[in-house]
Design a protein around this motif. Structure first.
Motif, PDB file in Angstrom:
ATOM      1  N   VAL A  45       0.840  -1.205   0.000  1.00 11.89           N
ATOM      2  CA  VAL A  45       0.000   0.000   0.000  1.00 11.89           C
ATOM      3  C   VAL A  45       0.871   1.248   0.000  1.00 11.89           C
ATOM      4  CG1 VAL A  45      -1.691   1.317   1.352  1.00 11.89           C
ATOM      5  CG2 VAL A  45      -1.969  -1.158   1.071  1.00 11.89           C
ATOM      6  N   ARG A  46       1.934   1.246   0.804  1.00 13.71           N
ATOM      7  CA  ARG A  46       2.855   2.392   0.810  1.00 13.71           C
ATOM      8  C   ARG A  46       3.490   2.592  -0.561  1.00 13.71           C
ATOM      9  NH1 ARG A  46       5.959   1.396   6.493  1.00 13.71           N
ATOM     10  NH2 ARG A  46       4.423   2.421   7.804  1.00 13.71           N
ATOM     11  N   GLU A  47       3.863   1.502  -1.202  1.00 13.26           N
ATOM     12  CA  GLU A  47       4.487   1.614  -2.519  1.00 13.26           C
ATOM     13  C   GLU A  47       3.512   2.184  -3.544  1.00 13.26           C
ATOM     14  OE1 GLU A  47       7.282  -0.976  -5.559  1.00 13.26           O
ATOM     15  OE2 GLU A  47       6.260  -1.990  -3.928  1.00 13.26           O
ATOM     16  N   VAL A  48       2.254   1.786  -3.472  1.00 11.61           N
ATOM     17  CA  VAL A  48       1.250   2.333  -4.386  1.00 11.61           C
ATOM     18  C   VAL A  48       1.061   3.824  -4.128  1.00 11.61           C
ATOM     19  CG1 VAL A  48      -1.224   2.321  -4.947  1.00 11.61           C
ATOM     20  CG2 VAL A  48       0.025   0.169  -4.757  1.00 11.61           C
ATOM     21  N   ALA A  49       1.053   4.221  -2.865  1.00  7.12           N
ATOM     22  CA  ALA A  49       0.813   5.613  -2.501  1.00  7.12           C
ATOM     23  C   ALA A  49       1.952   6.543  -2.895  1.00  7.12           C
ATOM     24  CB  ALA A  49       0.549   5.720  -1.000  1.00  7.12           C
ATOM     25  N   CYS A  50       3.214   6.116  -2.714  1.00  9.31           N
ATOM     26  CA  CYS A  50       4.315   7.050  -2.963  1.00  9.31           C
ATOM     27  C   CYS A  50       5.416   6.502  -3.871  1.00  9.31           C
ATOM     28  CB  CYS A  50       4.932   7.517  -1.641  1.00  9.31           C
ATOM     29  SG  CYS A  50       5.903   6.257  -0.832  1.00  9.31           S
ATOM     30  N   GLY A  51       5.322   5.243  -4.275  1.00 10.09           N
ATOM     31  CA  GLY A  51       6.328   4.672  -5.169  1.00 10.09           C
ATOM     32  C   GLY A  51       7.480   3.983  -4.459  1.00 10.09           C
ATOM     33  N   LEU A  52       7.549   4.084  -3.148  1.00 11.42           N
ATOM     34  CA  LEU A  52       8.636   3.460  -2.379  1.00 11.42           C
ATOM     35  C   LEU A  52       8.047   2.508  -1.338  1.00 11.42           C
ATOM     36  CD1 LEU A  52      10.805   6.652  -1.756  1.00 11.42           C
ATOM     37  CD2 LEU A  52      11.335   4.782  -3.323  1.00 11.42           C
ATOM     38  N   PRO A  53       8.545   1.253  -1.278  1.00 13.51           N
ATOM     39  CA  PRO A  53       7.996   0.297  -0.322  1.00 13.51           C
ATOM     40  C   PRO A  53       8.103   0.748   1.138  1.00 13.51           C
ATOM     41  CG  PRO A  53       9.424  -0.820  -1.884  1.00 13.51           C
ATOM     42  CD  PRO A  53       9.561   0.657  -2.122  1.00 13.51           C
ATOM     43  N   GLY A  54       9.122   1.526   1.463  1.00 14.69           N
ATOM     44  CA  GLY A  54       9.304   1.987   2.833  1.00 14.69           C
ATOM     45  C   GLY A  54       8.506   3.230   3.177  1.00 14.69           C
ATOM     46  N   GLY A  55       7.754   3.751   2.236  1.00 13.42           N
ATOM     47  CA  GLY A  55       6.971   4.951   2.474  1.00 13.42           C
ATOM     48  C   GLY A  55       7.731   6.212   2.111  1.00 13.42           C
ATOM     49  N   PRO A  56       7.105   7.385   2.231  1.00 11.99           N
ATOM     50  CA  PRO A  56       7.749   8.643   1.881  1.00 11.99           C
ATOM     51  C   PRO A  56       9.041   8.848   2.672  1.00 11.99           C
ATOM     52  CG  PRO A  56       5.426   8.980   2.387  1.00 11.99           C
ATOM     53  CD  PRO A  56       5.758   7.565   2.742  1.00 11.99           C
ATOM     54  N   GLY A  57      10.070   9.306   1.983  1.00  8.52           N
ATOM     55  CA  GLY A  57      11.341   9.593   2.640  1.00  8.52           C
ATOM     56  C   GLY A  57      12.251   8.396   2.783  1.00  8.52           C
ATOM     57  N   GLU A  90      14.669   5.190   1.455  1.00 11.13           N
ATOM     58  CA  GLU A  90      15.677   5.080   0.401  1.00 11.13           C
ATOM     59  C   GLU A  90      15.191   4.160  -0.692  1.00 11.13           C
ATOM     60  OE1 GLU A  90      19.475   3.990   1.930  1.00 11.13           O
ATOM     61  OE2 GLU A  90      19.389   5.465   3.519  1.00 11.13           O
ATOM     62  N   GLY A  91      15.761   4.307  -1.866  1.00 14.25           N
ATOM     63  CA  GLY A  91      15.415   3.443  -2.988  1.00 14.25           C
ATOM     64  C   GLY A  91      15.056   4.257  -4.204  1.00 14.25           C
ATOM     65  N   VAL A  92      14.797   3.546  -5.260  1.00 13.81           N
ATOM     66  CA  VAL A  92      14.429   4.175  -6.535  1.00 13.81           C
ATOM     67  C   VAL A  92      12.962   3.907  -6.790  1.00 13.81           C
ATOM     68  CG1 VAL A  92      14.899   4.197  -9.005  1.00 13.81           C
ATOM     69  CG2 VAL A  92      16.773   3.827  -7.402  1.00 13.81           C
ATOM     70  N   VAL A  93      12.247   4.945  -7.174  1.00 12.39           N
ATOM     71  CA  VAL A  93      10.829   4.810  -7.480  1.00 12.39           C
ATOM     72  C   VAL A  93      10.700   4.019  -8.773  1.00 12.39           C
ATOM     73  CG1 VAL A  93       8.706   6.056  -8.020  1.00 12.39           C
ATOM     74  CG2 VAL A  93      10.286   6.979  -6.330  1.00 12.39           C
ATOM     75  N   ARG A  94       9.880   2.975  -8.723  1.00 14.72           N
ATOM     76  CA  ARG A  94       9.650   2.171  -9.927  1.00 14.72           C
ATOM     77  C   ARG A  94       8.756   2.942 -10.883  1.00 14.72           C
ATOM     78  NH1 ARG A  94       7.943  -3.608  -7.701  1.00 14.72           N
ATOM     79  NH2 ARG A  94       6.585  -3.326  -9.486  1.00 14.72           N
ATOM     80  N   GLU A  95       8.985   2.768 -12.165  1.00 14.02           N
ATOM     81  CA  GLU A  95       8.200   3.490 -13.176  1.00 14.02           C
ATOM     82  C   GLU A  95       6.728   3.076 -13.176  1.00 14.02           C
ATOM     83  OE1 GLU A  95       9.890   3.509 -17.076  1.00 14.02           O
ATOM     84  OE2 GLU A  95      11.908   3.742 -16.286  1.00 14.02           O
ATOM     85  N   GLN A  96       6.448   1.832 -12.811  1.00 16.07           N
ATOM     86  CA  GLN A  96       5.076   1.362 -12.828  1.00 16.07           C
ATOM     87  C   GLN A  96       4.238   2.172 -11.856  1.00 16.07           C
ATOM     88  OE1 GLN A  96       7.802  -0.395 -12.418  1.00 16.07           O
ATOM     89  NE2 GLN A  96       7.700  -2.363 -13.437  1.00 16.07           N
TER      90      GLN A  96
END
Length: 111
Positions: free
Chosen positions: A91-103, A105-111
């Motif tokens: 759910v966090r990844e869908v909301a902001c693009g990062l599995p750990g939530g906003p802020g 580390e990591g690269v936002v997936r294009e999907q």
């Protein structure tokens, strides 16, 4: 409160208690841990610590009133909580693009 004759009030979910001079509502029980919500937020205390407080009393034990969402979460069955937490990362990844939530580390997936 309990309806048995000569029975003492019980500390159970929905009960209101006096602890440290404040009125609290019991929103979850887990083993010896009791989750309380008071006027300034919530905290978890051991049952023995709660009952040892000189001013401790059960004010009334009735149906639970509106409780914060985390209080309701703790009262759900363990398997339901585990399933919800497993979905949290997605759910966090869908909301902001990062599995750990906003802020995080990591690269936002294009999907």
């Amino acid at each position: 409160m309990t309806t048995k004759r000569n029975a003492r009030p019980a500390v159970k979910v929905g009960a209101h208690v006096r602890f440290r001079g404040l009125k609290w509502q019991v929103v979850a029980l887990s083993g010896r841990d009791i989750r309380l919500v008071g006027p300034d937020g919530g905290e978890t205390v051991l049952a023995g610590y709660l009952c040892a407080d000189p001013g401790f009393t059960v004010i009334r034990a009735d149906a639970p009133q509106a409780a914060p969402k985390w209080g309701l979460f703790e009262t759900a069955p363990a398997t339901a909580r585990e399933n919800a937490l497993a979905w949290q990362r997605h759910v966090r990844e869908v909301a902001c693009g990062l599995p750990g939530g906003p802020g995080s580390e990591g690269v936002v997936r294009e999907q």
